[in-house]
Design an enzyme around this catalytic site. Structure first.
Site, PDB file in Angstrom:
ATOM      1  N   GLU A 143      -6.483   4.990   7.867  1.00 33.92           N
ATOM      2  CA  GLU A 143      -6.183   6.400   7.562  1.00 33.92           C
ATOM      3  C   GLU A 143      -7.363   7.074   6.887  1.00 33.92           C
ATOM      4  O   GLU A 143      -7.618   8.264   7.093  1.00 33.92           O
ATOM      5  CB  GLU A 143      -4.911   6.483   6.695  1.00 33.92           C
TER       6      GLU A 143
ATOM      7  N   GLY B 133       2.902   2.238  10.639  1.00 31.11           N
ATOM      8  CA  GLY B 133       3.883   3.310  10.480  1.00 31.11           C
ATOM      9  C   GLY B 133       4.641   3.644  11.752  1.00 31.11           C
ATOM     10  O   GLY B 133       5.301   4.675  11.829  1.00 31.11           O
TER      11      GLY B 133
ATOM     12  N   GLY C 181       3.040  -1.256   4.127  1.00 33.45           N
ATOM     13  CA  GLY C 181       3.131   0.171   3.811  1.00 33.45           C
ATOM     14  C   GLY C 181       4.555   0.560   3.451  1.00 33.45           C
ATOM     15  O   GLY C 181       5.031   0.309   2.342  1.00 33.45           O
ATOM     16  N   GLY C 182       5.254   1.151   4.402  1.00 37.01           N
ATOM     17  CA  GLY C 182       6.596   1.702   4.173  1.00 37.01           C
ATOM     18  C   GLY C 182       7.552   0.785   3.427  1.00 37.01           C
ATOM     19  O   GLY C 182       8.245   1.216   2.501  1.00 37.01           O
TER      20      GLY C 182
ATOM     21  N   SER D  25       3.688  -2.236  10.082  1.00 40.83           N
ATOM     22  CA  SER D  25       5.141  -2.330  10.274  1.00 40.83           C
ATOM     23  C   SER D  25       5.730  -3.682   9.881  1.00 40.83           C
ATOM     24  O   SER D  25       6.682  -4.146  10.502  1.00 40.83           O
ATOM     25  CB  SER D  25       5.503  -1.979  11.728  1.00 40.83           C
TER      26      SER D  25
ATOM     27  N   GLU E 237      -5.217  -4.709  10.490  1.00 42.48           N
ATOM     28  CA  GLU E 237      -4.147  -3.732  10.706  1.00 42.48           C
ATOM     29  C   GLU E 237      -4.381  -2.985  12.015  1.00 42.48           C
ATOM     30  O   GLU E 237      -5.144  -2.001  12.042  1.00 42.48           O
ATOM     31  CB  GLU E 237      -4.117  -2.715   9.559  1.00 42.48           C
TER      32      GLU E 237
ATOM     33  N   HIS F  14      -9.300   1.686   4.847  1.00 42.29           N
ATOM     34  CA  HIS F  14      -8.036   1.769   5.585  1.00 42.29           C
ATOM     35  C   HIS F  14      -8.231   2.714   6.778  1.00 42.29           C
ATOM     36  O   HIS F  14      -8.974   3.687   6.693  1.00 42.29           O
ATOM     37  CB  HIS F  14      -6.930   2.282   4.659  1.00 42.29           C
TER      38      HIS F  14
ATOM     39  N   ASN G 246       0.883  -1.166   0.000  1.00 40.32           N
ATOM     40  CA  ASN G 246       0.000   0.000   0.000  1.00 40.32           C
ATOM     41  C   ASN G 246       0.916   1.209   0.000  1.00 40.32           C
ATOM     42  O   ASN G 246       1.541   1.511   1.011  1.00 40.32           O
ATOM     43  CB  ASN G 246      -0.899  -0.016   1.252  1.00 40.32           C
ATOM     44  N   TRP G 247       0.993   1.836  -1.155  1.00 41.08           N
ATOM     45  CA  TRP G 247       1.937   2.954  -1.301  1.00 41.08           C
ATOM     46  C   TRP G 247       1.457   4.222  -0.593  1.00 41.08           C
ATOM     47  O   TRP G 247       2.205   5.168  -0.436  1.00 41.08           O
ATOM     48  CB  TRP G 247       2.180   3.240  -2.786  1.00 41.08           C
ATOM     49  N   LYS G 248       0.168   4.280  -0.238  1.00 42.54           N
ATOM     50  CA  LYS G 248      -0.409   5.489   0.395  1.00 42.54           C
ATOM     51  C   LYS G 248      -0.154   6.699  -0.515  1.00 42.54           C
ATOM     52  O   LYS G 248      -0.172   6.540  -1.725  1.00 42.54           O
ATOM     53  CB  LYS G 248       0.143   5.655   1.810  1.00 42.54           C
TER      54      LYS G 248
HETATM   55  P1  13P Z   1       3.305   0.289   7.508  1.00 41.89           P
HETATM   56  O1  13P Z   1       3.760  -1.014   6.918  1.00 41.89           O
HETATM   57  O2  13P Z   1       4.073   1.468   6.973  1.00 41.89           O
HETATM   58  O3  13P Z   1       3.220   0.238   9.000  1.00 41.89           O
HETATM   59  O4  13P Z   1       1.803   0.528   6.976  1.00 41.89           O
HETATM   60  C1  13P Z   1       0.886  -0.497   7.104  1.00 41.89           C
HETATM   61  C2  13P Z   1      -0.342  -0.123   6.377  1.00 41.89           C
HETATM   62  O5  13P Z   1      -1.064   0.764   6.773  1.00 41.89           O
HETATM   63  C3  13P Z   1      -0.653  -0.858   5.142  1.00 41.89           C
HETATM   64  O6  13P Z   1      -1.938  -0.575   4.695  1.00 41.89           O
END
Ligand code: 13P
Length: 249
Positions: free
Chosen positions: A97, A173, A234-235, A213, A167, A95, A10-12
């Site tokens: 966020e 994050g 994510g990251g 994470s 999640e 999500h 998930n590149w956000k």
């Molecule tokens: P991180 O892997 O950066 O913690 O993000 C997880 C996430 O929100 C994937 O949708």
């Protein structure tokens, strides 16, 4: 039949269209593992160049969000037909966020889930508790409610091919990955909840990911758990490390 793992990025709100193409070209040889499904969910503007760049590889491209109406006066939104026309087969829905910053609710999540399914797009439904909820001991209750509402009016046959991403908000994050026991416990509870809503066959078919994470160091142990069918990353999906996560074995 064993569930095939789905390892998704998930590149956000990261990567311009040209950066997206560059990263996909870097990742292509690193994620060439046919034992798992590999997906990158990218910003809407990156979708078309990303699909083009991923051609001929095992990388599938997904979306990070979509709206629940067919079309019309909804400035700034992306419709399911637009995603479908661009060749998109997966979309992240709900999500944390989006719930936190864009006021998405369990009800809008349910509407989006139904709409995605109607268009033949697989929703990746996100759920997860806050740190406060975990400390209050209401994690499972809270997630069961999120799941029950997300699946309202979804049939068993449709539910079987949906993806759920667990999640925990406190793990996103933060570098604070859930322990394998915590992740497995909740993913198992989610599967039991699906069995209650539908039946054992549907629960056995549905894929449940862990996200929060995930790194190359934690992937193998997490993905070895009985109820964890891959990850939503994510990251670490923005770097070459994603190749190590996909080739976790
Ligand atoms: P991180 O892997 O950066 O913690 O993000 C997880 C996430 O929100 C994937 O949708």
């Amino acid at each position: 039949m064993a569930r095939k793992k789905l390892i998704a990025g998930n590149w956000k709100m990261n990567m311009t269209p040209s950066q997206a193409v560059e990263l996909i070209n870097t990742l292509k040889p690193l994620v060439a593992n046919d034992e798992v499904d590999v997906l990158l969910c990218v910003p809407a503007i990156d979708i078309i160049p990303a699909v083009e760049a991923a051609k001929g590889s095992n990388i599938q491209i997904g979306a990070e969000n979509m709206y629940f109406e067919e079309k019309g006066a909804f400035t700034g939104e992306i419709s399911p037909a637009m995603l479908d026309d661009a060749g998109i087969k997966y979309v992240i829905i709900g999500h944390s966020e989006r719930r936190q910053y864009f006021a998405e609710t369990d009800e809008t999540v349910n509407k989006k889930v139904l709409k995605a399914i109607e268009h033949g797009i697989t929703p990746i439904i996100c759920c997860g508790e806050s740190l406060t909820q975990r400390e209050q001991g209401v994690t499972i209750d809270f997630i069961r409610q999120q799941i029950k509402i997300a699946f309202l009016n979804v049939t068993a046959a449709q539910a079987a091919s949906v993806v759920i991403a667990y999640e925990p908000i406190w793990a996103i994050g933060t570098g604070k990955v859930a322990t394998t026991e915590q992740a497995q416990e909740v993913c198992k509870a989610i599967r039991e909840c699906i069995a209650e809503i539908y039946d054992d066959a549907t629960a056995a078919a549905i894929r449940i990911q862990y996200g929060g994470s995930v790194t190359a160091a934690s992937a193998a142990e997490l993905f070895a758990q009985a109820d964890i069918d891959g990850g939503l990353v994510g990251g670490a999906s923005l770097k070459e490390e994603f190749g190590k996560i996909v080739c976790y074995k």
